[in-house]
Scaffold this motif. Structure first.
Motif, PDB file in Angstrom:
ATOM      1  N   ILE A 158     -23.559 -13.349 -15.788  1.00 61.88           N
ATOM      2  CA  ILE A 158     -24.168 -13.053 -14.493  1.00 61.88           C
ATOM      3  C   ILE A 158     -25.114 -11.859 -14.605  1.00 61.88           C
ATOM      4  CG2 ILE A 158     -23.686 -12.197 -12.165  1.00 61.88           C
ATOM      5  CD1 ILE A 158     -21.127 -13.927 -12.233  1.00 61.88           C
ATOM      6  N   TYR A 159     -24.692 -10.811 -15.289  1.00 59.00           N
ATOM      7  CA  TYR A 159     -25.540  -9.626 -15.427  1.00 59.00           C
ATOM      8  C   TYR A 159     -26.827  -9.967 -16.176  1.00 59.00           C
ATOM      9  CZ  TYR A 159     -21.361  -7.078 -13.981  1.00 59.00           C
ATOM     10  OH  TYR A 159     -20.262  -6.619 -13.283  1.00 59.00           O
ATOM     11  N   PHE A 160     -26.717 -10.865 -17.165  1.00 56.85           N
ATOM     12  CA  PHE A 160     -27.916 -11.289 -17.884  1.00 56.85           C
ATOM     13  C   PHE A 160     -28.880 -11.995 -16.918  1.00 56.85           C
ATOM     14  CE2 PHE A 160     -30.700 -13.427 -20.775  1.00 56.85           C
ATOM     15  CZ  PHE A 160     -30.666 -12.695 -21.952  1.00 56.85           C
ATOM     16  N   GLY A 161     -28.326 -12.884 -16.084  1.00 59.12           N
ATOM     17  CA  GLY A 161     -29.155 -13.590 -15.114  1.00 59.12           C
ATOM     18  C   GLY A 161     -29.810 -12.650 -14.119  1.00 59.12           C
ATOM     19  N   LEU A 162     -29.065 -11.647 -13.659  1.00 59.61           N
ATOM     20  CA  LEU A 162     -29.638 -10.657 -12.749  1.00 59.61           C
ATOM     21  C   LEU A 162     -30.748  -9.874 -13.434  1.00 59.61           C
ATOM     22  CD1 LEU A 162     -26.365  -9.210 -11.132  1.00 59.61           C
ATOM     23  CD2 LEU A 162     -27.965 -10.852 -10.107  1.00 59.61           C
ATOM     24  N   GLY A 163     -30.524  -9.521 -14.696  1.00 58.24           N
ATOM     25  CA  GLY A 163     -31.526  -8.765 -15.448  1.00 58.24           C
ATOM     26  C   GLY A 163     -32.817  -9.544 -15.628  1.00 58.24           C
ATOM     27  N   MET A 164     -32.716 -10.875 -15.749  1.00 59.17           N
ATOM     28  CA  MET A 164     -33.907 -11.694 -15.957  1.00 59.17           C
ATOM     29  C   MET A 164     -34.913 -11.572 -14.815  1.00 59.17           C
ATOM     30  SD  MET A 164     -32.129 -15.065 -17.672  1.00 59.17           S
ATOM     31  CE  MET A 164     -33.574 -16.090 -17.479  1.00 59.17           C
ATOM     32  N   ALA A 165     -34.444 -11.117 -13.665  1.00 57.40           N
ATOM     33  CA  ALA A 165     -35.358 -10.894 -12.538  1.00 57.40           C
ATOM     34  C   ALA A 165     -36.372  -9.808 -12.857  1.00 57.40           C
ATOM     35  CB  ALA A 165     -34.560 -10.507 -11.297  1.00 57.40           C
ATOM     36  N   HIS A 166     -36.086  -8.999 -13.846  1.00 56.67           N
ATOM     37  CA  HIS A 166     -36.939  -7.864 -14.192  1.00 56.67           C
ATOM     38  C   HIS A 166     -37.738  -8.115 -15.471  1.00 56.67           C
ATOM     39  CE1 HIS A 166     -35.123  -5.316 -11.059  1.00 56.67           C
ATOM     40  NE2 HIS A 166     -34.033  -6.029 -11.318  1.00 56.67           N
ATOM     41  N   ARG A 167     -37.847  -9.379 -15.865  1.00 53.59           N
ATOM     42  CA  ARG A 167     -38.740  -9.748 -16.960  1.00 53.59           C
ATOM     43  C   ARG A 167     -40.158  -9.943 -16.418  1.00 53.59           C
ATOM     44  NH1 ARG A 167     -35.533 -14.134 -20.804  1.00 53.59           N
ATOM     45  NH2 ARG A 167     -34.384 -12.582 -22.038  1.00 53.59           N
ATOM     46  N   ARG A 168     -41.121  -9.934 -17.333  1.00 55.63           N
ATOM     47  CA  ARG A 168     -42.523 -10.136 -16.922  1.00 55.63           C
ATOM     48  C   ARG A 168     -42.692 -11.507 -16.286  1.00 55.63           C
ATOM     49  NH1 ARG A 168     -46.703 -12.590 -19.960  1.00 55.63           N
ATOM     50  NH2 ARG A 168     -48.745 -12.247 -19.022  1.00 55.63           N
ATOM     51  N   LYS A 169     -42.119 -12.515 -16.918  1.00 64.61           N
ATOM     52  CA  LYS A 169     -42.171 -13.868 -16.373  1.00 64.61           C
ATOM     53  C   LYS A 169     -41.060 -14.678 -17.005  1.00 64.61           C
ATOM     54  CE  LYS A 169     -45.459 -15.682 -19.782  1.00 64.61           C
ATOM     55  NZ  LYS A 169     -46.745 -16.392 -19.982  1.00 64.61           N
ATOM     56  N   LEU A 170     -40.762 -15.813 -16.406  1.00 64.42           N
ATOM     57  CA  LEU A 170     -39.713 -16.686 -16.911  1.00 64.42           C
ATOM     58  C   LEU A 170     -40.296 -18.050 -17.237  1.00 64.42           C
ATOM     59  CD1 LEU A 170     -36.802 -15.872 -14.425  1.00 64.42           C
ATOM     60  CD2 LEU A 170     -37.104 -15.028 -16.756  1.00 64.42           C
ATOM     61  N   ASP A 171     -39.769 -18.655 -18.286  1.00 66.21           N
ATOM     62  CA  ASP A 171     -40.175 -20.003 -18.662  1.00 66.21           C
ATOM     63  C   ASP A 171     -39.175 -20.980 -18.036  1.00 66.21           C
ATOM     64  OD1 ASP A 171     -40.931 -22.368 -19.774  1.00 66.21           O
ATOM     65  OD2 ASP A 171     -40.670 -21.766 -21.870  1.00 66.21           O
ATOM     66  N   GLY A 177     -31.679 -28.992 -13.816  1.00 64.57           N
ATOM     67  CA  GLY A 177     -30.546 -29.317 -12.964  1.00 64.57           C
ATOM     68  C   GLY A 177     -29.825 -28.108 -12.415  1.00 64.57           C
ATOM     69  N   LEU A 178     -28.489 -28.162 -12.502  1.00 70.41           N
ATOM     70  CA  LEU A 178     -27.644 -27.115 -11.948  1.00 70.41           C
ATOM     71  C   LEU A 178     -27.896 -25.768 -12.618  1.00 70.41           C
ATOM     72  CD1 LEU A 178     -25.377 -26.313 -10.026  1.00 70.41           C
ATOM     73  CD2 LEU A 178     -23.730 -27.006 -11.791  1.00 70.41           C
ATOM     74  N   GLN A 179     -28.147 -25.792 -13.931  1.00 73.58           N
ATOM     75  CA  GLN A 179     -28.405 -24.538 -14.630  1.00 73.58           C
ATOM     76  C   GLN A 179     -29.648 -23.853 -14.075  1.00 73.58           C
ATOM     77  OE1 GLN A 179     -30.028 -24.564 -18.679  1.00 73.58           O
ATOM     78  NE2 GLN A 179     -28.492 -23.043 -19.292  1.00 73.58           N
ATOM     79  N   LYS A 180     -30.682 -24.624 -13.792  1.00 69.74           N
ATOM     80  CA  LYS A 180     -31.907 -24.057 -13.229  1.00 69.74           C
ATOM     81  C   LYS A 180     -31.626 -23.440 -11.864  1.00 69.74           C
ATOM     82  CE  LYS A 180     -36.774 -25.123 -12.364  1.00 69.74           C
ATOM     83  NZ  LYS A 180     -37.836 -26.167 -12.496  1.00 69.74           N
ATOM     84  N   LEU A 181     -30.818 -24.116 -11.058  1.00 66.40           N
ATOM     85  CA  LEU A 181     -30.469 -23.593  -9.745  1.00 66.40           C
ATOM     86  C   LEU A 181     -29.698 -22.286  -9.878  1.00 66.40           C
ATOM     87  CD1 LEU A 181     -30.346 -23.888  -6.657  1.00 66.40           C
ATOM     88  CD2 LEU A 181     -28.269 -25.273  -6.967  1.00 66.40           C
ATOM     89  N   GLU A 182     -28.754 -22.238 -10.813  1.00 65.94           N
ATOM     90  CA  GLU A 182     -27.963 -21.019 -11.035  1.00 65.94           C
ATOM     91  C   GLU A 182     -28.871 -19.851 -11.420  1.00 65.94           C
ATOM     92  OE1 GLU A 182     -25.302 -22.342 -14.039  1.00 65.94           O
ATOM     93  OE2 GLU A 182     -23.828 -23.157 -12.629  1.00 65.94           O
ATOM     94  N   VAL A 183     -29.818 -20.107 -12.335  1.00 65.62           N
ATOM     95  CA  VAL A 183     -30.724 -19.056 -12.772  1.00 65.62           C
ATOM     96  C   VAL A 183     -31.606 -18.594 -11.618  1.00 65.62           C
ATOM     97  CG1 VAL A 183     -32.645 -18.489 -14.326  1.00 65.62           C
ATOM     98  CG2 VAL A 183     -30.705 -19.817 -15.185  1.00 65.62           C
TER      99      VAL A 183
END
Length: 297
Positions: A158-171, A177-183
């Motif tokens: 979860i902390y990794f997913g929260l941290g991804m909000a602070h990346r330059r961009k996401l691929d 599916g569900l994984q994309k929704l979770e992210v």
């Protein structure tokens, strides 16, 4: 054993990369031996030591791991002891702690430059990642209760997913599916939380039972996990006894690795002595080009 490397679209000298990686690995080893710090070769580096007595011929990186208490000792003296041209970069240092890449500390080789289609992304991280590097993974202890241990690992994801909000961009093409929704949910929530807070939560949660063990010698079940691994490797759990250090030969040098290396490698790779198909024997960390320079900047 057929070690053929299938070269496709990458353009760099893998022999020079191996030489530079070995230089970093030796520098870290020498510091650890000087200061009585325990470390272990890990992942592909451990596999290379067992299967090839050195680098996997098509591999382009080095992986090490430290127990939390040993890493703290290394962190305290690394940049004082590392030779010119090498530097310890901590995950909360990018853009003054306001940008996220992952939770992994790295020793970077400044005498190198990465060039790829992601140059803009690399520059976003102030050039700190535009180099060859060695990953430093951290081992923390797990609680005795299995449900709590699973929850502890879930928190790291979860902390990794929260941290991804602070990346330059996401691929987003990586998720379906569900994984994309979770992210998407985690990234949305992460945008509302400061990265400093996310790092604080991750560190406090990861080291909880390591600190309890240190203080009370109780509360753990003799098992540990790699708390700063990426989410897809959070399934990895090791018995503490597996990590007793022994010597391995690697490129004519001696480095320490886990006594129960067979169990570790089976956990990570399954049938680890079976080579991948020739077309999959590709460097995975260097981008399209990686240049080893003559001198550090």
């Amino acid at each position: 054993m057929n070690n053929t490397v299938e070269k496709t679209d990458w353009n760099f000298d893998l022999e020079k990369i191996h030489k530079a990686n070995l230089e970093i690995l030796k520098a870290i080893r020498d510091i650890c031996e000087k200061h009585n710090i325990s470390y272990l070769i890990d992942s592909g580096t451990l596999l290379g030591a067992v299967r090839h007595k050195g680098f996997i011929p098509w591999d382009d990186d080095v992986d090490l791991c430290f127990r939390r208490e040993e890493f703290e000792k290394f962190k305290a003296i690394a940049n004082l002891e590392l030779p010119k041209g090498m530097e310890l970069v901590l995950p909360y240092e990018y853009r003054n702690g306001e940008s996220f890449y992952d939770f992994v500390p790295r020793v970077v080789y400044l005498n190198s430059r990465r060039h790829s289609e992601n140059d803009e992304d690399m520059e976003f991280y102030e050039g700190k990642l535009n180099h060859l590097w060695v990953d430093l993974f951290i081992i923390d202890r797990l609680p005795s209760d299995e449900t709590e241990a699973k929850l502890m690992k879930l928190k790291q994801q979860i902390y990794f997913g929260l941290g991804m909000a602070h990346r330059r961009k996401l691929d987003w093409s990586k998720y379906k599916g569900l994984q994309k929704l979770e992210v998407m949910v985690l990234v949305g929530v992460g945008k509302l939380i400061s990265l400093k807070t996310i790092f604080k939560w991750q560190d406090k949660s990861a080291r909880k039972y390591t600190d309890l063990y240190s203080e009370q010698k109780s509360g753990t079940n003799g098992k540990s996990f790699f708390s700063n691994y990426q989410p897809d490797f959070q399934y990895c759990t090791v018995e503490d006894a597996w990590e007793e250090p022994i010597q391995f030969e690697f490129e004519g040098e001696k480095f320490t690795g886990p006594k129960e290396w067979d169990k570790v490698l089976k956990m990570l790779y399954g049938d680890y002595m079976k080579l991948p198909p020739v077309e999959k024997r590709q460097p995975s960390h260097s981008g399209r080009e990686l240049e080893i320079l003559e001198e550090a900047d």
